[in-house]
Write a protein that holds these residues in place. Structure first.
Motif, PDB file in Angstrom:
ATOM      1  N   GLU A  11      14.497   6.040  -8.449  1.00  0.00           N
ATOM      2  CA  GLU A  11      14.868   7.265  -7.734  1.00  0.00           C
ATOM      3  C   GLU A  11      13.640   8.157  -7.510  1.00  0.00           C
ATOM      4  OE1 GLU A  11      18.028  10.150  -9.257  1.00  0.00           O
ATOM      5  OE2 GLU A  11      19.017   8.181  -9.245  1.00  0.00           O
ATOM      6  N   ARG A  12      12.830   8.302  -8.561  1.00  0.00           N
ATOM      7  CA  ARG A  12      11.656   9.186  -8.460  1.00  0.00           C
ATOM      8  C   ARG A  12      10.628   8.634  -7.485  1.00  0.00           C
ATOM      9  NH1 ARG A  12       9.277   9.798 -14.117  1.00  0.00           N
ATOM     10  NH2 ARG A  12       7.780  11.092 -12.976  1.00  0.00           N
ATOM     11  N   ILE A  13      10.389   7.322  -7.561  1.00  0.00           N
ATOM     12  CA  ILE A  13       9.379   6.735  -6.673  1.00  0.00           C
ATOM     13  C   ILE A  13       9.877   6.748  -5.239  1.00  0.00           C
ATOM     14  CG2 ILE A  13       8.060   4.639  -6.117  1.00  0.00           C
ATOM     15  CD1 ILE A  13       8.201   3.922  -9.132  1.00  0.00           C
TER      16      ILE A  13
ATOM     17  N   ARG B  12       0.842  -1.208   0.000  1.00  0.00           N
ATOM     18  CA  ARG B  12       0.000   0.000   0.000  1.00  0.00           C
ATOM     19  C   ARG B  12       0.873   1.252   0.000  1.00  0.00           C
ATOM     20  NH1 ARG B  12      -1.438   4.043   2.564  1.00  0.00           N
ATOM     21  NH2 ARG B  12      -3.567   4.860   2.575  1.00  0.00           N
ATOM     22  N   ARG B  13       1.919   1.228   0.803  1.00  0.00           N
ATOM     23  CA  ARG B  13       2.840   2.361   0.892  1.00  0.00           C
ATOM     24  C   ARG B  13       3.509   2.624  -0.477  1.00  0.00           C
ATOM     25  NH1 ARG B  13       6.547   3.960   5.258  1.00  0.00           N
ATOM     26  NH2 ARG B  13       5.777   2.271   6.522  1.00  0.00           N
ATOM     27  N   ILE B  14       3.907   1.553  -1.141  1.00  0.00           N
ATOM     28  CA  ILE B  14       4.571   1.701  -2.445  1.00  0.00           C
ATOM     29  C   ILE B  14       3.556   2.154  -3.499  1.00  0.00           C
ATOM     30  CG2 ILE B  14       5.794   0.438  -4.273  1.00  0.00           C
ATOM     31  CD1 ILE B  14       7.418   1.120  -1.641  1.00  0.00           C
ATOM     32  N   ALA B  15       2.339   1.614  -3.432  1.00  0.00           N
ATOM     33  CA  ALA B  15       1.306   2.039  -4.389  1.00  0.00           C
ATOM     34  C   ALA B  15       1.064   3.544  -4.254  1.00  0.00           C
ATOM     35  CB  ALA B  15       0.013   1.255  -4.149  1.00  0.00           C
ATOM     36  N   GLU B  16       1.071   4.031  -3.045  1.00  0.00           N
ATOM     37  CA  GLU B  16       0.863   5.473  -2.809  1.00  0.00           C
ATOM     38  C   GLU B  16       1.992   6.287  -3.458  1.00  0.00           C
ATOM     39  OE1 GLU B  16       0.512   6.464   1.340  1.00  0.00           O
ATOM     40  OE2 GLU B  16      -0.346   8.434   0.900  1.00  0.00           O
ATOM     41  N   ALA B  17       3.224   5.793  -3.314  1.00  0.00           N
ATOM     42  CA  ALA B  17       4.370   6.499  -3.900  1.00  0.00           C
ATOM     43  C   ALA B  17       4.333   6.428  -5.434  1.00  0.00           C
ATOM     44  CB  ALA B  17       5.680   5.892  -3.374  1.00  0.00           C
ATOM     45  N   VAL B  18       3.932   5.268  -5.967  1.00  0.00           N
ATOM     46  CA  VAL B  18       3.823   5.107  -7.421  1.00  0.00           C
ATOM     47  C   VAL B  18       2.725   6.032  -7.961  1.00  0.00           C
ATOM     48  CG1 VAL B  18       3.066   3.476  -9.215  1.00  0.00           C
ATOM     49  CG2 VAL B  18       4.790   2.776  -7.542  1.00  0.00           C
TER      50      VAL B  18
ATOM     51  N   LEU C  29       8.489 -12.634 -19.700  1.00  0.00           N
ATOM     52  CA  LEU C  29       9.522 -11.775 -19.109  1.00  0.00           C
ATOM     53  C   LEU C  29      10.380 -11.169 -20.214  1.00  0.00           C
ATOM     54  CD1 LEU C  29      10.735 -13.771 -15.996  1.00  0.00           C
ATOM     55  CD2 LEU C  29       8.864 -12.125 -16.210  1.00  0.00           C
ATOM     56  N   LYS C  30      10.430  -9.828 -20.222  1.00  0.00           N
ATOM     57  CA  LYS C  30      11.273  -9.135 -21.198  1.00  0.00           C
ATOM     58  C   LYS C  30      12.179  -8.199 -20.425  1.00  0.00           C
ATOM     59  CE  LYS C  30       7.990  -7.754 -24.111  1.00  0.00           C
ATOM     60  NZ  LYS C  30       7.485  -6.618 -24.796  1.00  0.00           N
ATOM     61  N   PRO C  31      13.509  -8.388 -20.508  1.00  0.00           N
ATOM     62  CA  PRO C  31      14.412  -7.555 -19.718  1.00  0.00           C
ATOM     63  C   PRO C  31      14.151  -6.073 -19.958  1.00  0.00           C
ATOM     64  CG  PRO C  31      15.633  -9.296 -20.821  1.00  0.00           C
ATOM     65  CD  PRO C  31      14.225  -9.353 -21.347  1.00  0.00           C
ATOM     66  N   GLY C  32      14.168  -5.293 -18.876  1.00  0.00           N
ATOM     67  CA  GLY C  32      13.926  -3.859 -18.982  1.00  0.00           C
ATOM     68  C   GLY C  32      15.213  -3.090 -19.235  1.00  0.00           C
ATOM     69  N   ASP C  33      15.063  -1.791 -19.415  1.00  0.00           N
ATOM     70  CA  ASP C  33      16.198  -0.886 -19.578  1.00  0.00           C
ATOM     71  C   ASP C  33      16.642  -0.478 -18.167  1.00  0.00           C
ATOM     72  OD1 ASP C  33      17.686   1.451 -19.678  1.00  0.00           O
ATOM     73  OD2 ASP C  33      16.545   2.318 -21.349  1.00  0.00           O
ATOM     74  N   MET C  34      17.820  -0.976 -17.746  1.00  0.00           N
ATOM     75  CA  MET C  34      18.264  -0.790 -16.351  1.00  0.00           C
ATOM     76  C   MET C  34      18.417   0.686 -15.996  1.00  0.00           C
ATOM     77  SD  MET C  34      18.158  -3.697 -15.104  1.00  0.00           S
ATOM     78  CE  MET C  34      17.499  -5.017 -16.103  1.00  0.00           C
ATOM     79  N   ASP C  35      18.818   1.477 -16.991  1.00  0.00           N
ATOM     80  CA  ASP C  35      18.986   2.902 -16.744  1.00  0.00           C
ATOM     81  C   ASP C  35      17.632   3.545 -16.423  1.00  0.00           C
ATOM     82  OD1 ASP C  35      20.845   4.988 -16.652  1.00  0.00           O
ATOM     83  OD2 ASP C  35      19.977   5.809 -18.513  1.00  0.00           O
ATOM     84  N   ALA C  36      16.644   3.206 -17.247  1.00  0.00           N
ATOM     85  CA  ALA C  36      15.293   3.754 -17.044  1.00  0.00           C
ATOM     86  C   ALA C  36      14.704   3.243 -15.735  1.00  0.00           C
ATOM     87  CB  ALA C  36      14.403   3.366 -18.221  1.00  0.00           C
ATOM     88  N   ILE C  37      14.938   1.968 -15.419  1.00  0.00           N
ATOM     89  CA  ILE C  37      14.412   1.407 -14.168  1.00  0.00           C
ATOM     90  C   ILE C  37      15.038   2.128 -12.975  1.00  0.00           C
ATOM     91  CG2 ILE C  37      14.342  -0.657 -12.701  1.00  0.00           C
ATOM     92  CD1 ILE C  37      14.274  -2.337 -15.296  1.00  0.00           C
ATOM     93  N   GLY C  38      16.352   2.331 -13.034  1.00  0.00           N
ATOM     94  CA  GLY C  38      17.054   3.007 -11.939  1.00  0.00           C
ATOM     95  C   GLY C  38      16.546   4.426 -11.746  1.00  0.00           C
ATOM     96  N   LYS C  39      16.296   5.125 -12.842  1.00  0.00           N
ATOM     97  CA  LYS C  39      15.813   6.522 -12.757  1.00  0.00           C
ATOM     98  C   LYS C  39      14.409   6.564 -12.151  1.00  0.00           C
ATOM     99  CE  LYS C  39      18.635   8.855 -16.157  1.00  0.00           C
ATOM    100  NZ  LYS C  39      19.140   8.275 -17.408  1.00  0.00           N
TER     101      LYS C  39
END
Ligand code: 5GP
Ligand code: ZN
Length: 144
Positions: free
Chosen positions: A137-139, A73-79, A124-134
């Motif tokens: 940070e925002r969330i 719930r806490r993470i959903a709020e941040a997302v 499962l499709k590997p994501g872009d690690m740079d975009a995931i990391g960014k």
């Protein structure tokens, strides 16, 4: 292991909890860890796990289920605050027939977009690690 008596040395999520495998961490407390899914079905896809190894919902004591969903719930709020998606699905799979692939209880927090075409069982499709990391940070900045 002494610090985390309930973890399994061979489980990938237990190893993430112990810091043996890196993750894009969003939040951690004494009982749970939240981090980005590295094969996101949608940008901002996050996972919440208890620091207690058990394979699925039914195998997990209610107390740990409660801790896990409270943390979700806490993470959903941040997302919600970060991405303002049109909706958020909370998903938790039990068994291979439900497309469970990691056998340590985990709660998916999945922001949705209009017409994202997301079906319940995805490849499962590997994501872009740079975009995931960014995005992590925002969330993270919005986790209270
Ligand atoms: P399930 O299919 O069991 O409901 O979900 C397991 C999820 O764990 C998948 O979405 C998959 O992308 C994610 N996953 C598997 N291995 C790793 C990993 O090493 N790191 C992270 N961050 N996610 C993982
Ligand atoms: Zn585990």
């Amino acid at each position: 292991m002494a610090k985390h008596p309930h973890l399994d040395p061979d489980c990938i999520f237990c190893r993430i909890v112990r810091g043996e495998i890196p993750c894009f961490k969003l939040h951690e407390d004494s009982d749970t860890l939240a981090f980005m899914d590295i094969n996101p079905v949608q940008p901002g896809h996050a996972l919440v796990v208890p620091k207690f190894h058990s394979k699925d919902l039914i195998a997990t004591p209610a107390e740990w289920v409660g801790k896990s969903f409270t943390a979700a719930r806490r993470i959903a709020e941040a997302v919600e605050k970060t991405l303002k998606p049109v909706g958020i699905n909370i998903l938790q799979a039990n068994g291979p027939g439900a497309a469970q692939s990691v056998f340590h209880l985990h709660v998916h927090v999945i922001p949705r977009a209009m017409d994202d075409g997301l079906t319940m069982n995805w490849q499962l499709k590997p994501g872009d690690m740079d975009a995931i990391g960014k995005l992590a940070e925002r969330i993270r900045a919005n986790v209270k």
